[in-house]
Design a protein around this motif. Structure first.
Motif, PDB file in Angstrom:
ATOM      1  N   LEU A 104       0.830  -1.210   0.000  1.00  0.00           N
ATOM      2  CA  LEU A 104       0.000   0.000   0.000  1.00  0.00           C
ATOM      3  C   LEU A 104       0.869   1.266   0.000  1.00  0.00           C
ATOM      4  N   PRO A 105       1.580   1.503  -1.062  1.00  0.00           N
ATOM      5  CA  PRO A 105       2.527   2.621  -1.072  1.00  0.00           C
ATOM      6  C   PRO A 105       1.869   3.995  -0.938  1.00  0.00           C
ATOM      7  N   ASN A 106       0.614   4.113  -1.281  1.00  0.00           N
ATOM      8  CA  ASN A 106      -0.057   5.412  -1.234  1.00  0.00           C
ATOM      9  C   ASN A 106      -0.916   5.590   0.014  1.00  0.00           C
ATOM     10  N   ALA A 107      -0.703   4.723   1.012  1.00  0.00           N
ATOM     11  CA  ALA A 107      -1.464   4.830   2.257  1.00  0.00           C
ATOM     12  C   ALA A 107      -0.521   4.629   3.431  1.00  0.00           C
ATOM     13  N   THR A 108      -0.883   5.194   4.551  1.00  0.00           N
ATOM     14  CA  THR A 108      -0.073   5.058   5.765  1.00  0.00           C
ATOM     15  C   THR A 108      -0.903   4.398   6.853  1.00  0.00           C
ATOM     16  N   PHE A 109      -0.188   3.780   7.746  1.00  0.00           N
ATOM     17  CA  PHE A 109      -0.831   3.120   8.888  1.00  0.00           C
ATOM     18  C   PHE A 109      -0.539   3.910  10.151  1.00  0.00           C
ATOM     19  N   GLY A 110      -1.547   4.036  10.957  1.00  0.00           N
ATOM     20  CA  GLY A 110      -1.378   4.600  12.283  1.00  0.00           C
ATOM     21  C   GLY A 110      -1.782   3.572  13.324  1.00  0.00           C
ATOM     22  N   PHE A 111      -1.670   3.949  14.576  1.00  0.00           N
ATOM     23  CA  PHE A 111      -2.013   3.011  15.644  1.00  0.00           C
ATOM     24  C   PHE A 111      -2.545   3.777  16.834  1.00  0.00           C
ATOM     25  N   HIS A 112      -3.289   3.091  17.623  1.00  0.00           N
ATOM     26  CA  HIS A 112      -3.768   3.637  18.895  1.00  0.00           C
ATOM     27  C   HIS A 112      -3.740   2.492  19.912  1.00  0.00           C
ATOM     28  N   ILE A 113      -2.928   2.662  20.938  1.00  0.00           N
ATOM     29  CA  ILE A 113      -2.672   1.582  21.899  1.00  0.00           C
ATOM     30  C   ILE A 113      -3.160   2.005  23.272  1.00  0.00           C
ATOM     31  N   TYR A 114      -3.977   1.150  23.885  1.00  0.00           N
ATOM     32  CA  TYR A 114      -4.421   1.316  25.255  1.00  0.00           C
ATOM     33  C   TYR A 114      -3.977   0.106  26.070  1.00  0.00           C
ATOM     34  N   ASP A 115      -4.136   0.246  27.379  1.00  0.00           N
ATOM     35  CA  ASP A 115      -3.803  -0.864  28.279  1.00  0.00           C
ATOM     36  C   ASP A 115      -5.094  -1.469  28.819  1.00  0.00           C
ATOM     37  N   SER A 116      -5.086  -2.773  29.027  1.00  0.00           N
ATOM     38  CA  SER A 116      -6.269  -3.447  29.589  1.00  0.00           C
ATOM     39  C   SER A 116      -6.269  -3.437  31.102  1.00  0.00           C
ATOM     40  N   TYR A 117      -5.105  -3.282  31.707  1.00  0.00           N
ATOM     41  CA  TYR A 117      -4.932  -3.308  33.168  1.00  0.00           C
ATOM     42  C   TYR A 117      -5.432  -4.611  33.779  1.00  0.00           C
ATOM     43  N   ILE A 118      -5.594  -5.644  32.922  1.00  0.00           N
ATOM     44  CA  ILE A 118      -6.100  -6.964  33.356  1.00  0.00           C
ATOM     45  C   ILE A 118      -7.369  -6.777  34.189  1.00  0.00           C
ATOM     46  N   ASN A 119      -8.262  -5.977  33.668  1.00  0.00           N
ATOM     47  CA  ASN A 119      -9.485  -5.651  34.388  1.00  0.00           C
ATOM     48  C   ASN A 119     -10.613  -5.528  33.386  1.00  0.00           C
TER      49      ASN A 119
END
Length: 881
Positions: A104-119
């Motif tokens: 996918l040369p004409n697209a970019t990937f982003g990310f969003h990371i959260y924590d579960s806190y095992i809860n």
């Protein structure tokens, strides 16, 4: 709350108290309902990959329904710095994809990371945040700042994965988890949007059984969490162990961490830790879910501290499932990891990813933007504080940001990608390759020659499901990545041996693998020589059995009231063997073999027959030939002195016939020596019977002739017409022909034949002549006995006749010898086996023949040779007068 008087000293008590209630990281953030936490890491892009990581575990106070919920402070935060690599592997994979012009040369990937806190509450909350357009939790609301969430990665264990799936499944958003145990039984039907970037846990169960069977460990313990996953683990594994002869010595359930810290006393924890002090249990299988390992580590630490022993004294072989990656909570970083020395664990297959180590070297806590995890990780890992940090530290060290990650012990951070991080790395690439495959398929129907920027506004996350299910690609490490029909990674597990060193470092050595994709004989492999065992075993393979093995020569006998793995060892009975360890039954040797003295091996039997070359055969042969020579000499003497009165007396022809019969009787004994053949078996008894019956018939004829001769001398006797050669010849012929007829009938109906007797003697095979018909055999002997008895009776009646004219007295003695020999022959013959039975018969033939020869002819030879003066007509007349 705790009774410290039972502790050995006050220092131990203070040390435990400080750890027991320590706050590895205290957020102390005032919260409104619902809880709000700021730990996240994000980067914008055309496509957003969400991640629910697991780095921290908060212990919340339980809220009941008896009062209105109020604002709470989140207190104890249990952190594992090593799990920060999970976040970094996801970031690195996205960075690698964005730099790859082939995907996918004409697209970019982003990310969003959260924590579960095992809860559960925090997992649901942060999953809803991923589904919302803004920081506020407003799902189903579209705006210009839409994240364009394409897929979500997580979580670490089955419960967190299920919490996420309940929300993500509503929107059919692909969820790629890296939990070893599936959250539900039928994932494909119940969670159609759920995928796992790990192999099926079924392979792990099979691998555990094969590993135990490989080392012959049949007495093991099982440690699980006291929850549904623990019950499922035991329910699945225990029948497989029992089916393969492995007994469960202990099935211990560890309490949840919150319960262990808040409610259990030290005494309760030590009581639960009985498996650590039980020296008979050498192998412990641990279902290494995060809470189980946390509680196990706590238990070991408290046990070692309160008992004032060293960690190395807890000599166990830990057999741990693939959830484990040898990481410790930050509050237990001081524990001596040598307690886990020699541990064997399953691990998700991983390989060295190019560029990842370099990526870690350039990591800077002050340079990363949008990362709320790195500064906390840095403070925890290096035990320092940044300016303005909320964390309360006993140390005054300040973080410079120049600390090196490769200086951290492996329990806190590893520079090489762990199995769980490798799964996350593959998950990111699987999403990217699925999108690439989807747009590549569309390009076949559309003209995209200008390579304009992809239109991502109308892309729906559910559209990539068909491409994700059929994804197959090779990652940068060279491993093939694909999913099976259940949406699980089509791969196996590595078997890792963990070697701990006194400086708190360790080495992970791959010693085997469980690969269901391989051919049958290579699906499970292990290198015993590469394994390092705990030092308490002196580098020898541990023995995990209820009792010692039963060695060859013994069989197992079950102990009443004990599991089937507990047994006694009993010596194999006489005639049977066992040639392997721990055999349930002893067995007979194959035909032609016999057990050795230890009853653990079969030896070939030797052939047992009377040979000409053995001492007994040589002696008997010498006696036979000597007797034959003597008989021939006697015959020669009588032929030479045939005209003398003593030879002419009492029918000279009968004398010759008798001597010839005796000569043949001696010689026929040679048929009994040597390996039996068909011809010799047929001739042995029949030739002996006919020849000997002729000899006894001659003796009978002599006796009858003497009696009739004296009766004929009486005046007016009618016996004179019976006296003559014709009567003697008739007696010899008639008596011999009867025996010959019996022998012919025997040979025609059931002739003797060679036979191998493999049962009578333990160590030998008797090569013998089977009589064919035992009845006919005893008929032959019985007829000989009948003739002998008749001869004896007649000779006994004539014993008082004058010696000069008859030999009745000598015949009486010869018949007495004959009958004595054959009467003693029958019990001797029946009580012996093999060549000794043949020797008894030969001896009986020689003895009876020698008796006839000696008793009848010895006195005559004495007169002929030594007293020739008595062998004259005048002397006979004088003696008669």
């Amino acid at each position: 709350m705790y009774n410290y008087e039972e502790m050995h000293d006050l220092d131990h008590a203070r040390q435990i108290e400080s750890i027991w209630v320590c706050k590895a990281y205290t957020a102390k953030c005032s919260l409104s309902e619902p809880f709000q936490l700021s730990h996240q890491y994000y980067q914008t892009g055309d496509f957003t990959i969400g991640t629910i990581a697991t780095q921290y575990a908060f212990i919340f106070e339980e809220i009941g329904f008896k009062k209105i919920p109020t604002i709470k402070d989140i207190d104890r935060l249990i952190a594992r710095p090593k799990y920060y690599q999970h976040v970094l592997s996801s970031v690195f994979a996205i960075k690698e994809i964005n730099e790859n012009s082939q995907i996918l040369p004409n697209a970019t990937f982003g990310f969003h990371i959260y924590d579960s806190y095992i809860n559960a509450r925090m997992t649901h909350q942060n999953t809803l945040k991923l589904l919302s357009s803004q920081e506020k939790i407003i799902p189903n609301f579209k705006c210009d700042k839409q994240k364009n969430l394409i897929a979500v990665i997580g979580g670490l264990d089955s419960e967190i994965s299920l919490y996420m799936a309940t929300l993500l499944g509503i929107y059919k958003i692909p969820q790629l988890a890296y939990c070893i145990i599936a959250p539900v039984m039928d994932v494909k039907n119940q969670l159609p949007s759920f995928y796992r970037m790990v192999p099926s846990e079924e392979y792990q169960y099979t691998g555990i059984v094969q590993l135990l069977l490989h080392f012959q460990w049949t007495w093991v313990g099982i440690l699980t969490m006291d929850d549904d996953n623990g019950d499922q683990f035991v329910t699945t594994l225990m029948p497989m162990l029992l089916q393969h002869g492995i007994c469960i010595a202990l099935n211990e359930k560890t309490p949840p961490v919150s319960q262990a810290i808040e409610k259990l006393s030290f005494d309760s924890i030590l009581k639960r830790a009985c498996y650590l002090s039980n020296s008979k249990i050498k192998v412990l299988i641990v279902n290494a879910e995060n809470p189980t390992i946390t509680c196990l580590t706590w238990t070991i630490y408290l046990y070692v501290t309160l008992k004032s022993i060293t960690e190395t004294s807890v000599g166990k072989v830990w057999l741990i499932t693939a959830q484990w990656d040898f990481s410790l909570d930050i509050m237990l970083r001081a524990i001596d990891i040598q307690v886990f020395d020699g541990t064997l664990s399953f691990a998700i297959h991983s390989n060295a990813v190019p560029g990842f180590r370099k990526f870690l070297y350039h990591l800077q806590p002050n340079a990363e933007k949008g990362d709320d995890f790195i500064r906390i990780f840095w403070e925890q890992a290096f035990s320092c504080s940044f300016s303005g940090s909320k964390e309360v530290k006993q140390t005054s060290d300040s973080c410079t940001g120049e600390e090196k990650l490769d200086s951290l012990p492996g329990t806190l951070f590893e520079m090489s990608m762990t199995g769980q991080s490798y799964s996350i790395y593959n998950a990111v690439h699987a999403i990217a390759h699925s999108l690439h495959k989807m747009y590549s398929s569309r390009s076949k129907h559309r003209a995209m020659q200008d390579r304009a920027r992809l239109d991502v506004s109308n892309l729906q996350s559910w559209q990539i499901h068909p491409f994700l299910r059929s994804i197959i690609f090779n990652n940068s490490a060279g491993d093939k990545v694909s999913l099976n029909e259940k949406g699980e990674l089509a791969a196996g597990f590595d078997i890792i041996n963990w070697v701990a060193f006194p400086n708190q470092s360790f080495a992970s050595v791959k010693v085997g693998m469980m690969d269901p994709e391989a051919v049958t004989d290579q699906d499970f492999t292990i290198n015993d020589k590469a394994i390092t065992w705990h030092n308490t075993f002196n580098q020898a393979q541990p023995l995990a059995v209820c009792n010692d093995y039963c060695y060859p020569g013994y069989s197992r006998k079950k102990k009443e009231g004990q599991p089937f793995c507990c047994y006694d060892c009993t010596l194999c009975p006489y005639g049977k063997i066992s040639n392997q360890m721990d055999m349930d039954y002893c067995f007979q040797c194959p035909k032609g073999q016999f057990p050795n003295s230890n009853r653990d091996q079969c030896l070939p039997k030797v052939l047992n027959f009377l040979s000409f070359t053995e001492p007994l055969g040589i002696i008997l042969t010498f006696l036979i030939l000597s007797s034959s020579v003597i008989t021939a000499l006697v015959l020669e003497i009588f032929i030479k002195h045939k005209d003398t009165p003593i030879v002419k007396a009492n029918n000279r022809n009968l004398t010759y016939t008798l001597l010839i019969s005796l000569l043949l009787s001696f010689l026929c004994s040679l048929l009994f020596i040597g390996c039996p053949q068909t011809v010799t078996c047929c001739l042995r008894q029949t030739a002996f019977g006919i020849i000997f019956s002729m000899a006894v018939s001659c003796v009978l004829a002599k006796t009858v002739t003497v009696v009739l001769a004296f009766m004929a001398t009486k005046p007016g006797s009618r016996m004179r017409k019976w006296v003559g050669k014709s009567l003697a010849n008739s007696v010899v012929f008639s008596c011999s022909i009867i025996e010959a007829i019996i022998c012919v009938v025997w040979l025609c109906t059931a002739p003797p034949f060679p036979h191998l007797d493999t049962h009578s003697l333990m160590e030998e095979i008797i090569v013998e002549c089977s009589e064919g018909s035992v009845t006919m055999f005893y008929c032959v002997l019985g007829y000989l006995g009948f003739l002998a008895i008749v001869s004896f009776a007649v000779a006994f009646q004539a014993r008082k006749l004058p010696d000069s004219f008859n030999e009745a007295k000598f015949i009486t003695f010869s018949m007495l010898v004959f009958c004595s020999v054959w009467l003693s022959f029958v019990p001797s013959y029946l009580s012996t086996k093999g060549k000794y039975m043949v020797a008894v018969e030969i001896f009986s033939i020689l003895a009876s023949s020698a008796g006839l020869l000696g008793c009848i002819f010895a006195p005559k030879c004495y007169i002929i040779i030594l007293r020739p003066s008595l062998n004259s007509r005048e002397q006979l007349i004088r003696r008669n007068t």
